[in-house]
Design a protein around this motif. Sequence first.
Motif, PDB file in Angstrom:
ATOM      1  N   SER A  96       0.758  -1.167  -0.058  1.00 26.83           N
ATOM      2  CA  SER A  96       0.001   0.064   0.197  1.00 26.83           C
ATOM      3  C   SER A  96       0.852   1.283  -0.176  1.00 26.83           C
ATOM      4  O   SER A  96       2.002   1.327   0.357  1.00 26.83           O
ATOM      5  CB  SER A  96      -0.965  -0.133   1.195  1.00 26.83           C
ATOM      6  OG  SER A  96      -1.694  -1.137   1.187  1.00 26.83           O
ATOM      7  N   ILE A  97       0.362   2.505  -0.568  1.00 21.51           N
ATOM      8  CA  ILE A  97       1.181   3.717  -0.752  1.00 21.51           C
ATOM      9  C   ILE A  97      -0.011   4.617  -0.903  1.00 21.51           C
ATOM     10  O   ILE A  97      -0.874   4.732  -1.119  1.00 21.51           O
ATOM     11  CB  ILE A  97       2.080   3.660  -2.105  1.00 21.51           C
ATOM     12  CG1 ILE A  97       2.784   4.869  -1.795  1.00 21.51           C
ATOM     13  CG2 ILE A  97       1.313   3.526  -3.101  1.00 21.51           C
ATOM     14  CD1 ILE A  97       3.967   4.860  -3.144  1.00 21.51           C
ATOM     15  N   SER A  98       0.542   5.825  -0.048  1.00 22.23           N
ATOM     16  CA  SER A  98      -0.258   7.072  -0.050  1.00 22.23           C
ATOM     17  C   SER A  98       0.760   8.118  -0.522  1.00 22.23           C
ATOM     18  O   SER A  98       1.868   8.315   0.022  1.00 22.23           O
ATOM     19  CB  SER A  98      -0.698   7.301   1.429  1.00 22.23           C
ATOM     20  OG  SER A  98      -1.578   6.301   1.796  1.00 22.23           O
ATOM     21  N   SER A 150      -1.483   1.472  -8.461  1.00 20.39           N
ATOM     22  CA  SER A 150      -2.784   1.393  -8.803  1.00 20.39           C
ATOM     23  C   SER A 150      -4.101   1.975  -7.703  1.00 20.39           C
ATOM     24  O   SER A 150      -4.060   1.579  -6.676  1.00 20.39           O
ATOM     25  CB  SER A 150      -3.161  -0.299  -8.987  1.00 20.39           C
ATOM     26  OG  SER A 150      -4.516  -0.656  -9.121  1.00 20.39           O
ATOM     27  N   VAL A 151      -4.340   2.953  -8.327  1.00 24.56           N
ATOM     28  CA  VAL A 151      -5.277   3.890  -7.258  1.00 24.56           C
ATOM     29  C   VAL A 151      -6.447   3.178  -6.978  1.00 24.56           C
ATOM     30  O   VAL A 151      -7.241   2.587  -7.780  1.00 24.56           O
ATOM     31  CB  VAL A 151      -5.530   5.184  -8.121  1.00 24.56           C
ATOM     32  CG1 VAL A 151      -6.412   6.124  -7.085  1.00 24.56           C
ATOM     33  CG2 VAL A 151      -4.306   5.911  -8.542  1.00 24.56           C
ATOM     34  N   GLY A 194      -3.292   3.771  -2.843  1.00 26.41           N
ATOM     35  CA  GLY A 194      -3.429   2.473  -3.862  1.00 26.41           C
ATOM     36  C   GLY A 194      -2.325   1.524  -3.583  1.00 26.41           C
ATOM     37  O   GLY A 194      -1.726   1.558  -2.416  1.00 26.41           O
ATOM     38  N   GLU A 195      -2.115   0.812  -4.468  1.00 26.99           N
ATOM     39  CA  GLU A 195      -1.316  -0.480  -4.287  1.00 26.99           C
ATOM     40  C   GLU A 195      -0.124  -0.104  -5.535  1.00 26.99           C
ATOM     41  O   GLU A 195      -0.265   0.139  -6.520  1.00 26.99           O
ATOM     42  CB  GLU A 195      -1.915  -1.850  -4.695  1.00 26.99           C
ATOM     43  CG  GLU A 195      -3.064  -2.023  -3.895  1.00 26.99           C
ATOM     44  CD  GLU A 195      -2.872  -2.211  -2.414  1.00 26.99           C
ATOM     45  OE1 GLU A 195      -1.748  -2.837  -2.232  1.00 26.99           O
ATOM     46  OE2 GLU A 195      -3.559  -1.872  -1.417  1.00 26.99           O
ATOM     47  N   PHE A 196       1.401  -0.310  -4.716  1.00 25.00           N
ATOM     48  CA  PHE A 196       2.574  -0.260  -5.360  1.00 25.00           C
ATOM     49  C   PHE A 196       2.618  -1.370  -6.121  1.00 25.00           C
ATOM     50  O   PHE A 196       2.836  -2.466  -5.567  1.00 25.00           O
ATOM     51  CB  PHE A 196       3.488   0.222  -4.599  1.00 25.00           C
ATOM     52  CG  PHE A 196       4.600   0.964  -5.220  1.00 25.00           C
ATOM     53  CD1 PHE A 196       4.593   1.973  -5.824  1.00 25.00           C
ATOM     54  CD2 PHE A 196       5.972   0.241  -5.209  1.00 25.00           C
ATOM     55  CE1 PHE A 196       5.731   2.614  -6.432  1.00 25.00           C
ATOM     56  CE2 PHE A 196       6.961   0.590  -5.513  1.00 25.00           C
ATOM     57  CZ  PHE A 196       6.953   2.018  -6.448  1.00 25.00           C
ATOM     58  N   GLU A 197       2.770  -1.363  -7.675  1.00 28.02           N
ATOM     59  CA  GLU A 197       2.894  -2.665  -8.208  1.00 28.02           C
ATOM     60  C   GLU A 197       3.982  -2.371  -9.446  1.00 28.02           C
ATOM     61  O   GLU A 197       4.483  -1.422  -9.772  1.00 28.02           O
ATOM     62  CB  GLU A 197       1.589  -3.064  -9.086  1.00 28.02           C
ATOM     63  CG  GLU A 197       0.207  -3.109  -8.448  1.00 28.02           C
ATOM     64  CD  GLU A 197      -1.111  -3.050  -9.073  1.00 28.02           C
ATOM     65  OE1 GLU A 197      -0.905  -3.162 -10.300  1.00 28.02           O
ATOM     66  OE2 GLU A 197      -2.153  -3.569  -8.382  1.00 28.02           O
ATOM     67  N   THR A 198       4.454  -3.519  -9.687  1.00 24.72           N
ATOM     68  CA  THR A 198       5.434  -3.401 -10.682  1.00 24.72           C
ATOM     69  C   THR A 198       5.260  -4.113 -11.944  1.00 24.72           C
ATOM     70  O   THR A 198       4.610  -5.414 -11.807  1.00 24.72           O
ATOM     71  CB  THR A 198       7.033  -4.191 -10.006  1.00 24.72           C
ATOM     72  OG1 THR A 198       7.336  -3.504  -9.127  1.00 24.72           O
ATOM     73  CG2 THR A 198       7.952  -4.345 -11.246  1.00 24.72           C
ATOM     74  N   GLU A 199       5.667  -3.684 -13.152  1.00 27.45           N
ATOM     75  CA  GLU A 199       4.944  -4.276 -14.617  1.00 27.45           C
ATOM     76  C   GLU A 199       6.417  -4.567 -15.191  1.00 27.45           C
ATOM     77  O   GLU A 199       7.313  -3.700 -15.106  1.00 27.45           O
ATOM     78  CB  GLU A 199       4.154  -3.560 -15.257  1.00 27.45           C
ATOM     79  CG  GLU A 199       2.860  -3.131 -14.703  1.00 27.45           C
ATOM     80  CD  GLU A 199       1.842  -2.389 -15.436  1.00 27.45           C
ATOM     81  OE1 GLU A 199       2.457  -1.598 -16.466  1.00 27.45           O
ATOM     82  OE2 GLU A 199       0.581  -2.288 -15.446  1.00 27.45           O
ATOM     83  N   LYS A 200       6.480  -5.784 -15.776  1.00 24.11           N
ATOM     84  CA  LYS A 200       7.449  -6.060 -16.671  1.00 24.11           C
ATOM     85  C   LYS A 200       7.186  -6.039 -18.095  1.00 24.11           C
ATOM     86  O   LYS A 200       6.181  -6.521 -18.529  1.00 24.11           O
ATOM     87  CB  LYS A 200       7.612  -7.602 -16.205  1.00 24.11           C
ATOM     88  CG  LYS A 200       9.029  -8.219 -16.833  1.00 24.11           C
ATOM     89  CD  LYS A 200       9.426  -9.695 -16.540  1.00 24.11           C
ATOM     90  CE  LYS A 200      10.259 -10.237 -17.189  1.00 24.11           C
ATOM     91  NZ  LYS A 200      10.537 -11.779 -17.040  1.00 24.11           N
ATOM     92  N   PHE A 201       8.355  -5.600 -18.887  1.00 24.26           N
ATOM     93  CA  PHE A 201       8.036  -5.588 -20.264  1.00 24.26           C
ATOM     94  C   PHE A 201       9.349  -5.682 -21.109  1.00 24.26           C
ATOM     95  O   PHE A 201      10.299  -5.514 -20.292  1.00 24.26           O
ATOM     96  CB  PHE A 201       7.327  -4.439 -20.713  1.00 24.26           C
ATOM     97  CG  PHE A 201       7.786  -3.019 -20.797  1.00 24.26           C
ATOM     98  CD1 PHE A 201       8.734  -2.479 -21.531  1.00 24.26           C
ATOM     99  CD2 PHE A 201       7.586  -2.287 -19.398  1.00 24.26           C
ATOM    100  CE1 PHE A 201       9.282  -1.153 -21.497  1.00 24.26           C
ATOM    101  CE2 PHE A 201       8.230  -1.257 -19.167  1.00 24.26           C
ATOM    102  CZ  PHE A 201       8.737  -0.690 -20.119  1.00 24.26           C
TER     103      PHE A 201
END
Length: 105
Positions: free
Chosen positions: A3-5, A91-92, A70-77
């Motif tokens: 979680s992050i604010s 992700s808000v 929101g939630e702090f997420e990591t996306e890989k590409f």
Amino acid sequence: MASISITGHIIDGPEVVKERSSSVCSFTVSGHEKDAAPAEKHFFKCRDKGKIADAISAGAKPGMELFVTGEFETEKFHDSNKNNIYDNIVSVNGFFNSDMGHITA
């Protein structure tokens, strides 16, 4: 996920696209920490869906101050050289602004 604010200002966006039957909104927030050096800034790519996306896209403008949760997420590409690239996204799931009010998912 963690979680992050964030308290900060919108610097980029909002950009809206339709995915299936709902809106997806992307924007960037320039955040600041109470204990950080005065010149230090952090930039957070934010993404939201549904009623939050509709509210952000309708009322948010660059320079506007927001409090985002929101939630702090990591996306890989992969880049053009097939290197793994990791991008961090918030992700808000809620926000507050004095003009738009408080909205949660």
